[in-house]
Design an enzyme around this catalytic site. Sequence first.
Site, PDB file in Angstrom:
ATOM      1  N   HIS A   1       2.813  -2.081   4.760  1.00 44.55           N
ATOM      2  CA  HIS A   1       1.993  -1.102   4.039  1.00 44.55           C
ATOM      3  C   HIS A   1       2.860  -0.120   3.271  1.00 44.55           C
ATOM      4  O   HIS A   1       2.567   0.227   2.134  1.00 44.55           O
ATOM      5  CB  HIS A   1       1.094  -0.341   5.018  1.00 44.55           C
ATOM      6  CG  HIS A   1      -0.059  -1.151   5.517  1.00 44.55           C
ATOM      7  ND1 HIS A   1      -0.897  -0.729   6.525  1.00 44.55           N
ATOM      8  CD2 HIS A   1      -0.509  -2.370   5.150  1.00 44.55           C
ATOM      9  CE1 HIS A   1      -1.820  -1.642   6.743  1.00 44.55           C
ATOM     10  NE2 HIS A   1      -1.593  -2.658   5.939  1.00 44.55           N
TER      11      HIS A   1
ATOM     12  N   ARG B   1       2.885   0.455  -0.819  1.00 45.46           N
ATOM     13  CA  ARG B   1       2.620   1.709  -1.526  1.00 45.46           C
ATOM     14  C   ARG B   1       3.666   1.982  -2.596  1.00 45.46           C
ATOM     15  O   ARG B   1       3.394   2.647  -3.590  1.00 45.46           O
ATOM     16  CB  ARG B   1       2.587   2.891  -0.541  1.00 45.46           C
ATOM     17  CG  ARG B   1       1.317   2.982   0.275  1.00 45.46           C
ATOM     18  CD  ARG B   1       1.218   4.296   1.016  1.00 45.46           C
ATOM     19  NE  ARG B   1       2.279   4.499   1.993  1.00 45.46           N
ATOM     20  CZ  ARG B   1       2.257   4.050   3.239  1.00 45.46           C
ATOM     21  NH1 ARG B   1       1.235   3.362   3.688  1.00 45.46           N
ATOM     22  NH2 ARG B   1       3.264   4.276   4.061  1.00 45.46           N
TER      23      ARG B   1
END
Lengths: 174, 174, 174
Positions: free
Chosen positions: B53, B57
Amino acid sequence: MGGPARLTLVLGGARSGKTAFAEGLVAGSGLAPVYVATGEAHDDEMAARIARHRSDRGPAWRTVEAPLDLAGTLRCEAEAGRFLLVDCLTLWVTNLMMAGRDVEAECGALGAALEAGLAGPVLLVSNEVGLGIVPDNAMARAFRDHAGRLHQTIAALAGTVYFVAAGLPLKMKG
Amino acid sequence: MGGPARLTLVLGGARSGKTAFAEGLVAGSGLAPVYVATGEAHDDEMAARIARHRSDRGPAWRTVEAPLDLAGTLRCEAEAGRFLLVDCLTLWVTNLMMAGRDVEAECGALGAALEAGLAGPVLLVSNEVGLGIVPDNAMARAFRDHAGRLHQTIAALAGTVYFVAAGLPLKMKG
Amino acid sequence: MGGPARLTLVLGGARSGKTAFAEGLVAGSGLAPVYVATGEAHDDEMAARIARHRSDRGPAWRTVEAPLDLAGTLRCEAEAGRFLLVDCLTLWVTNLMMAGRDVEAECGALGAALEAGLAGPVLLVSNEVGLGIVPDNAMARAFRDHAGRLHQTIAALAGTVYFVAAGLPLKMKG
């Protein structure tokens, strides 16, 4: 006078602020507020909680208990100048199931009473319970089905329907 | 500067796309994005997921971990020119319960910090968990109650509240 | 002709009235209605229920069964002048899991078929299942994750998305 247009349904999740929102609607109406409680005190903790809620609502509110005969209570209590707040339908469905009643028949009788029209406005609060995973146990599935069908019946009759999340109302109808 | 108007709450279900929607809001603000992670890596799978994750980003985002002291972290990190994204409140409540903290007191302290006003904007993501059947176990019921009350507190302070379903935002406030 | 703009998604909870609402949309279109059933009769009760629903829809509806090969069925059946109603996606995901299929791959194939465009309009009904407490068992969690991701995929492609509660539609997109 009476009739479906005087009906309001407030749906929401657990701890969504639905009852506080509903109390604000009724208290702001200028009519005499009546709290129609479907919950019963089965133990001391529940009794204390009910007493605290009653005290929080303040002396303007009258409280009536209707654990099972909701349609009859609404017919008796409704009148011009009063605003009835039923809290809540899902607890009433639970009570009917626990008492071994024919839930579909009782829900049908409630719908018929509301459709026939009452002598004053009524707001019904209920828990939306159908947006999680299918429950493992058959009783919970039956409860979920009864509640969902009842919400559809009431929403079709109601003039105004709100869905409350995080204390915020979303108008679904009206 | 600071103040409730700079607060955004994004509520949604599991796999509703709420975090991706929130990341888009923060990334599109032109401010320096800071990801305030309440999740902790308790095993290798979780660690890998967190690392993925973070990589998704991209390098523009700074990541700060706040498994328990969320109010303190927000006070430290907030500043003009930065946009903090807290992901997510329900995981934070879980962490507090697991650590044996007084959840209502901690939620109250978070609310007080947000009400006092921070030096820059904050967006909080959380899971709506109150729309299924009442859970069998007491811990899950307590969690659901804590989460629902916290959502009401934050929504009352927030300038903007979204409910996300199937990746689509519905504005509840603002 | 074909294309994502001809797609509609109807999300809702258990007993929310989502199928009745969807049937109304399709029946009111003036096109020939086709009911694409993902459910299978595993026992007599289920068979009776399916037969009753088919009879309730009336003779204008043709029924096609697609427990597993939904993308292939939609490609075969879609044509100008027909309106396909798929009921429902969550049952299809359940069937895929029970059959040991690669659910993400199958969902990707369905998304690709819809994105490529079909020869006529399609409405897909599905259960929102992500708004309760995290389920205890891993299978239910996996199901919830698959369903949520699929809803995001379909909602992104759809021209119109509704969320139905208590029989009332809320337009999320379109």
